[in-house]
Design a protein around this motif. Structure first.
Motif, mmCIF file in Angstrom:
data_model
loop_
_atom_site.group_PDB
_atom_site.id
_atom_site.type_symbol
_atom_site.label_atom_id
_atom_site.label_comp_id
_atom_site.label_asym_id
_atom_site.label_seq_id
_atom_site.Cartn_x
_atom_site.Cartn_y
_atom_site.Cartn_z
ATOM 1 N N VAL A 26 -4.548 6.220 -9.478
ATOM 2 C CA VAL A 26 -3.605 7.035 -9.358
ATOM 3 C C VAL A 26 -2.626 6.749 -8.215
ATOM 4 C CG1 VAL A 26 -3.141 9.513 -8.286
ATOM 5 C CG2 VAL A 26 -4.766 9.118 -10.268
ATOM 6 N N PHE A 27 -1.285 6.862 -8.167
ATOM 7 C CA PHE A 27 -0.590 6.507 -7.240
ATOM 8 C C PHE A 27 -0.364 7.393 -6.048
ATOM 9 C CE2 PHE A 27 3.773 5.706 -4.995
ATOM 10 C CZ PHE A 27 3.368 4.374 -4.391
ATOM 11 N N LYS A 28 -0.774 7.388 -4.910
ATOM 12 C CA LYS A 28 -0.685 8.160 -3.873
ATOM 13 C C LYS A 28 0.879 7.957 -3.406
ATOM 14 C CE LYS A 28 -1.897 8.395 1.095
ATOM 15 N NZ LYS A 28 -2.718 8.055 2.212
ATOM 16 N N TYR A 85 -10.153 10.485 -0.640
ATOM 17 C CA TYR A 85 -9.073 10.614 -1.541
ATOM 18 C C TYR A 85 -8.479 9.236 -1.755
ATOM 19 C CZ TYR A 85 -8.780 15.822 -0.671
ATOM 20 O OH TYR A 85 -9.214 17.056 -0.363
ATOM 21 N N ASP A 86 -8.040 8.442 -0.922
ATOM 22 C CA ASP A 86 -7.572 7.085 -1.239
ATOM 23 C C ASP A 86 -8.320 6.435 -2.003
ATOM 24 O OD1 ASP A 86 -5.381 7.799 0.289
ATOM 25 O OD2 ASP A 86 -5.902 6.509 2.097
ATOM 26 N N ASN A 87 -9.597 6.336 -1.932
ATOM 27 C CA ASN A 87 -10.623 5.596 -2.705
ATOM 28 C C ASN A 87 -10.637 6.130 -3.827
ATOM 29 O OD1 ASN A 87 -11.215 3.949 -0.561
ATOM 30 N ND2 ASN A 87 -13.007 5.222 0.121
ATOM 31 N N ASP A 123 0.774 -1.123 -0.022
ATOM 32 C CA ASP A 123 0.074 0.069 -0.096
ATOM 33 C C ASP A 123 1.018 1.280 0.165
ATOM 34 O OD1 ASP A 123 -2.550 -0.847 -0.180
ATOM 35 O OD2 ASP A 123 -2.882 -1.079 1.928
ATOM 36 N N VAL A 124 1.907 1.212 0.608
ATOM 37 C CA VAL A 124 3.059 2.293 0.594
ATOM 38 C C VAL A 124 4.063 2.537 -0.614
ATOM 39 C CG1 VAL A 124 4.760 3.457 2.100
ATOM 40 C CG2 VAL A 124 2.810 2.355 3.346
ATOM 41 N N PHE A 125 4.135 1.427 -0.924
ATOM 42 C CA PHE A 125 5.115 1.541 -2.112
ATOM 43 C C PHE A 125 4.554 0.609 -3.433
ATOM 44 C CE2 PHE A 125 7.767 1.145 1.726
ATOM 45 C CZ PHE A 125 8.561 2.307 1.535
ATOM 46 N N PRO A 126 5.294 0.909 -4.376
ATOM 47 C CA PRO A 126 4.597 0.476 -5.666
ATOM 48 C C PRO A 126 4.944 -1.090 -5.513
ATOM 49 C CG PRO A 126 6.092 2.390 -6.168
ATOM 50 C CD PRO A 126 6.207 2.296 -4.749
ATOM 51 N N GLU A 127 4.565 -1.974 -6.529
ATOM 52 C CA GLU A 127 4.610 -3.390 -6.253
ATOM 53 C C GLU A 127 5.834 -3.794 -6.173
ATOM 54 O OE1 GLU A 127 3.444 -7.387 -5.600
ATOM 55 O OE2 GLU A 127 2.077 -5.572 -5.455
#
Length: 307
Positions: A83-85, A74-76, A17-21
């Motif tokens: 879009v990547f937070k 915003y996250d939803n 959730d915090v970083f790209p896969e």
């Protein structure tokens, strides 16, 4: 052993959730993450108008609850628009497109996300226990360009973006206005190509700290008529403004908001004013009683045309 497995899965999910896969996988494997360069991404920043004032009138736990409700929305939306937070710092929210995956429509995608964010904020109460404090008012900014992404630090590592694109996107946000989305000319040109239905309005040239004079634009919304956005992209005329009030933390303040009027609506308004002027002139030219029926017939016919 089973509890340890659940804990490891939870940690892995949090990392994803915090970083790209691909970054999360590298960190879980204990590998060093190498910097990645991208030629063109679109970066979004937003913050809350009068946030310091809101903080002064709410208890810290109430501020935390407000931000949690807001950022959950915003996250939803970030998931819905793919879009990547990147991160949140206080009342600031940062997101990016075309970074963790190839997105040819990255600027249009971010513009639609930004429009959704502005709407979501306006539907979020500052204090659910006291609706009289009003709703959250946010402002946003966007810019597109090259960046380098990297994981920084060992304790609480952060996924950071580097480059002048980040600074310019932040300047677009800090020079924005309440309830509006501000973008650079470069981003506007990408928007006009990627999605001609997104409405743009030239703000003209403004002084931007550290950048000098920049031509910038407002993202106004989206229309099914692509010709309107193309016209506004090349127009340097300032739109008429109207005064609106927004209520923040119990106080009502006036904000000048530039009102977008499309060319087709301008023509319609001009036509309506001409017809109304014709009616007024006809009404003033009735010196003879026997002309009243004829004039009444004309007025009725013109009225039906206006309807």
């Amino acid at each position: 052993r089973r509890e340890r497995g659940k804990s490891n899965n939870l940690a892995a999910n949090v990392l994803r959730d915090v970083f790209p896969e691909h970054v999360a996988k590298a960190l879980l494997a204990g590998n060093k993450v190498e910097p990645e360069a991208r030629d063109c991404v679109t970066i979004f920043f937003s913050d809350i108008v009068n946030f310091a004032e809101i903080q002064s009138k709410l208890r810290p736990e109430e501020v935390a609850r407000m931000l949690d409700r807001l950022y959950t929305k915003y996250d939803n939306l970030s998931h819905a628009h793919n879009v990547f937070k990147v991160e949140t710092i206080g009342d600031a929210y940062m997101a990016v497109t075309n970074l963790v995956a190839d997105q040819p429509d990255h600027t249009a995608r971010m513009a639609r996300f930004a429009l959704s964010v502005i709407q979501a904020a306006s539907e979020t109460l500052v204090d659910e226990q006291d609706p009289s404090k009003g709703s959250v008012i946010t402002r946003a900014g966007m810019h597109s360009g090259p960046v380098v992404a990297d994981v920084v630090g060992l304790r609480n590592p952060r996924y950071c973006l580097f480059g002048d694109t980040v600074n310019t996107a932040s300047r677009m946000e800090s020079n924005s206005q309440a309830g509006r989305i501000h973008c650079s000319e470069f981003t506007a040109s990408h928007l006009s190509r990627q999605s001609p239905t997104i409405l743009l309005e030239s703000r003209g040239f403004i002084d931007v700290k550290g950048k000098g004079k920049m031509k910038t634009f407002w993202v106004q919304g989206e229309s099914p008529r692509p010709d309107e956005s193309v016209h506004s992209l090349h127009s340097d005329h300032a739109a008429p403004s109207i005064a609106v009030t927004v209520e923040v933390a119990g106080e009502t303040r006036a904000h000048e908001v530039e009102k977008k009027i499309s060319p087709s609506r301008q023509l319609a308004a001009m036509s309506l004013r001409k017809k109304e002027g014709l009616i007024n002139r006809i009404q003033s030219m009735r010196p003879l009683a026997h002309m009243s029926n004829t004039i009444g017939h004309k007025l009725g016919h013109t009225g039906s045309m206006l309807k």
